[in-house]
Design a protein around this motif. Sequence first.
Motif, PDB file in Angstrom:
ATOM      1  N   ILE A  75       0.838  -1.202   0.000  1.00  0.00           N
ATOM      2  CA  ILE A  75       0.000   0.000   0.000  1.00  0.00           C
ATOM      3  C   ILE A  75       0.873   1.252   0.000  1.00  0.00           C
ATOM      4  CG2 ILE A  75      -1.589   1.360   1.422  1.00  0.00           C
ATOM      5  CD1 ILE A  75      -2.826  -1.359   2.289  1.00  0.00           C
ATOM      6  N   PHE A  76       1.895   1.265   0.871  1.00  0.00           N
ATOM      7  CA  PHE A  76       2.782   2.430   0.928  1.00  0.00           C
ATOM      8  C   PHE A  76       3.558   2.598  -0.377  1.00  0.00           C
ATOM      9  CE2 PHE A  76       2.759   1.832   5.709  1.00  0.00           C
ATOM     10  CZ  PHE A  76       1.916   2.905   5.916  1.00  0.00           C
ATOM     11  N   PHE A  77       4.013   1.493  -0.952  1.00  0.00           N
ATOM     12  CA  PHE A  77       4.764   1.574  -2.209  1.00  0.00           C
ATOM     13  C   PHE A  77       3.879   2.091  -3.332  1.00  0.00           C
ATOM     14  CE2 PHE A  77       6.423  -0.323  -6.148  1.00  0.00           C
ATOM     15  CZ  PHE A  77       7.676   0.261  -6.149  1.00  0.00           C
ATOM     16  N   ASP A  78       2.639   1.615  -3.400  1.00  0.00           N
ATOM     17  CA  ASP A  78       1.721   2.103  -4.428  1.00  0.00           C
ATOM     18  C   ASP A  78       1.451   3.602  -4.256  1.00  0.00           C
ATOM     19  OD1 ASP A  78       1.571  -0.413  -5.522  1.00  0.00           O
ATOM     20  OD2 ASP A  78      -0.342  -0.931  -4.562  1.00  0.00           O
ATOM     21  N   GLY A  79       1.272   4.034  -3.015  1.00  0.00           N
ATOM     22  CA  GLY A  79       1.068   5.462  -2.759  1.00  0.00           C
ATOM     23  C   GLY A  79       2.271   6.284  -3.171  1.00  0.00           C
ATOM     24  N   TRP A  80       3.456   5.762  -2.868  1.00  0.00           N
ATOM     25  CA  TRP A  80       4.688   6.468  -3.245  1.00  0.00           C
ATOM     26  C   TRP A  80       4.800   6.556  -4.764  1.00  0.00           C
ATOM     27  CZ3 TRP A  80       9.112   4.652  -5.835  1.00  0.00           C
ATOM     28  CH2 TRP A  80      10.184   5.545  -5.842  1.00  0.00           C
ATOM     29  N   CYS A  81       4.525   5.442  -5.455  1.00  0.00           N
ATOM     30  CA  CYS A  81       4.581   5.445  -6.926  1.00  0.00           C
ATOM     31  C   CYS A  81       3.603   6.464  -7.503  1.00  0.00           C
ATOM     32  CB  CYS A  81       4.276   4.053  -7.473  1.00  0.00           C
ATOM     33  SG  CYS A  81       5.609   2.872  -7.255  1.00  0.00           S
ATOM     34  N   GLU A  82       2.419   6.533  -6.930  1.00  0.00           N
ATOM     35  CA  GLU A  82       1.419   7.487  -7.414  1.00  0.00           C
ATOM     36  C   GLU A  82       1.893   8.925  -7.200  1.00  0.00           C
ATOM     37  OE1 GLU A  82      -3.177   8.713  -6.451  1.00  0.00           O
ATOM     38  OE2 GLU A  82      -2.538   6.646  -6.113  1.00  0.00           O
ATOM     39  N   SER A  83       2.461   9.197  -6.015  1.00  0.00           N
ATOM     40  CA  SER A  83       2.923  10.565  -5.751  1.00  0.00           C
ATOM     41  C   SER A  83       4.097  10.927  -6.656  1.00  0.00           C
ATOM     42  CB  SER A  83       3.311  10.723  -4.284  1.00  0.00           C
ATOM     43  OG  SER A  83       4.448   9.947  -3.970  1.00  0.00           O
ATOM     44  N   VAL A  84       4.976   9.975  -6.925  1.00  0.00           N
ATOM     45  CA  VAL A  84       6.087  10.243  -7.843  1.00  0.00           C
ATOM     46  C   VAL A  84       5.556  10.478  -9.249  1.00  0.00           C
ATOM     47  CG1 VAL A  84       8.099   9.197  -8.967  1.00  0.00           C
ATOM     48  CG2 VAL A  84       7.850   9.058  -6.492  1.00  0.00           C
ATOM     49  N   GLY A  85       4.551   9.718  -9.646  1.00  0.00           N
ATOM     50  CA  GLY A  85       3.942   9.911 -10.962  1.00  0.00           C
ATOM     51  C   GLY A  85       3.326  11.293 -11.097  1.00  0.00           C
ATOM     52  N   VAL A  86       2.617  11.740 -10.047  1.00  0.00           N
ATOM     53  CA  VAL A  86       2.012  13.074 -10.062  1.00  0.00           C
ATOM     54  C   VAL A  86       3.102  14.141 -10.136  1.00  0.00           C
ATOM     55  CG1 VAL A  86       0.712  14.727  -8.645  1.00  0.00           C
ATOM     56  CG2 VAL A  86      -0.110  12.381  -8.890  1.00  0.00           C
ATOM     57  N   LEU A  87       4.154  13.968  -9.356  1.00  0.00           N
ATOM     58  CA  LEU A  87       5.262  14.922  -9.361  1.00  0.00           C
ATOM     59  C   LEU A  87       5.924  14.985 -10.737  1.00  0.00           C
ATOM     60  CD1 LEU A  87       7.063  16.839  -7.715  1.00  0.00           C
ATOM     61  CD2 LEU A  87       8.488  14.859  -7.184  1.00  0.00           C
ATOM     62  N   LEU A  88       6.150  13.825 -11.347  1.00  0.00           N
ATOM     63  CA  LEU A  88       6.751  13.815 -12.686  1.00  0.00           C
ATOM     64  C   LEU A  88       5.848  14.495 -13.702  1.00  0.00           C
ATOM     65  CD1 LEU A  88       8.344  10.239 -12.899  1.00  0.00           C
ATOM     66  CD2 LEU A  88       9.527  12.427 -12.805  1.00  0.00           C
ATOM     67  N   GLN A  89       4.546  14.255 -13.614  1.00  0.00           N
ATOM     68  CA  GLN A  89       3.607  14.891 -14.540  1.00  0.00           C
ATOM     69  C   GLN A  89       3.644  16.409 -14.379  1.00  0.00           C
ATOM     70  OE1 GLN A  89       1.915  13.224 -16.953  1.00  0.00           O
ATOM     71  NE2 GLN A  89       1.434  15.272 -17.700  1.00  0.00           N
ATOM     72  N   GLU A  90       3.682  16.879 -13.122  1.00  0.00           N
ATOM     73  CA  GLU A  90       3.764  18.323 -12.881  1.00  0.00           C
ATOM     74  C   GLU A  90       5.054  18.896 -13.452  1.00  0.00           C
ATOM     75  OE1 GLU A  90       3.404  18.756  -8.665  1.00  0.00           O
ATOM     76  OE2 GLU A  90       1.244  18.375  -8.662  1.00  0.00           O
ATOM     77  N   LEU A  91       6.156  18.182 -13.256  1.00  0.00           N
ATOM     78  CA  LEU A  91       7.437  18.656 -13.798  1.00  0.00           C
ATOM     79  C   LEU A  91       7.417  18.694 -15.320  1.00  0.00           C
ATOM     80  CD1 LEU A  91       9.987  16.869 -11.439  1.00  0.00           C
ATOM     81  CD2 LEU A  91       9.500  19.311 -11.559  1.00  0.00           C
ATOM     82  N   MET A  92       6.821  17.672 -15.941  1.00  0.00           N
ATOM     83  CA  MET A  92       6.752  17.657 -17.404  1.00  0.00           C
ATOM     84  C   MET A  92       5.863  18.782 -17.916  1.00  0.00           C
ATOM     85  SD  MET A  92       6.896  13.635 -18.606  1.00  0.00           S
ATOM     86  CE  MET A  92       5.223  13.307 -18.173  1.00  0.00           C
ATOM     87  N   ASP A  93       4.737  19.030 -17.250  1.00  0.00           N
ATOM     88  CA  ASP A  93       3.858  20.124 -17.656  1.00  0.00           C
ATOM     89  C   ASP A  93       4.578  21.463 -17.544  1.00  0.00           C
ATOM     90  OD1 ASP A  93       1.867  18.291 -18.127  1.00  0.00           O
ATOM     91  OD2 ASP A  93       0.794  18.679 -16.237  1.00  0.00           O
ATOM     92  N   LYS A  94       5.300  21.657 -16.444  1.00  0.00           N
ATOM     93  CA  LYS A  94       6.040  22.903 -16.251  1.00  0.00           C
ATOM     94  C   LYS A  94       7.130  23.051 -17.312  1.00  0.00           C
ATOM     95  CE  LYS A  94       8.482  25.507 -12.700  1.00  0.00           C
ATOM     96  NZ  LYS A  94       8.967  25.502 -11.319  1.00  0.00           N
TER      97      LYS A  94
END
Length: 100
Positions: A55-74
Amino acid sequence: VRAKKVTAKRIIQRMLHTQLAGAFDCFSEAVIQLAEHRRVVEKTVQRWRQPLVQIFFDGWCESVGVLLQELMDKANSMAQERLSAELSDAVRHHRTKLDE
């Protein structure tokens, strides 16, 4: 009389040795059994922890994915602004050459 005392002492020592050996065998078996119980408990606890880790690993992967998407958008918006600025500079430069 002395020979009987020596013989009795040997018999008693053998009996004590046999009892001590039996007690040590029981102790040894108990230690092995405790180690086996610890191993079983450890495996059980690992199975309990595994879903939590997942559960924690999936949450971490999701947060990293969101962060990467924000960085790519920026990065995309910065690249678009830069290209737009370069294009407008090129158009201005081209217009000044045409006006001359």
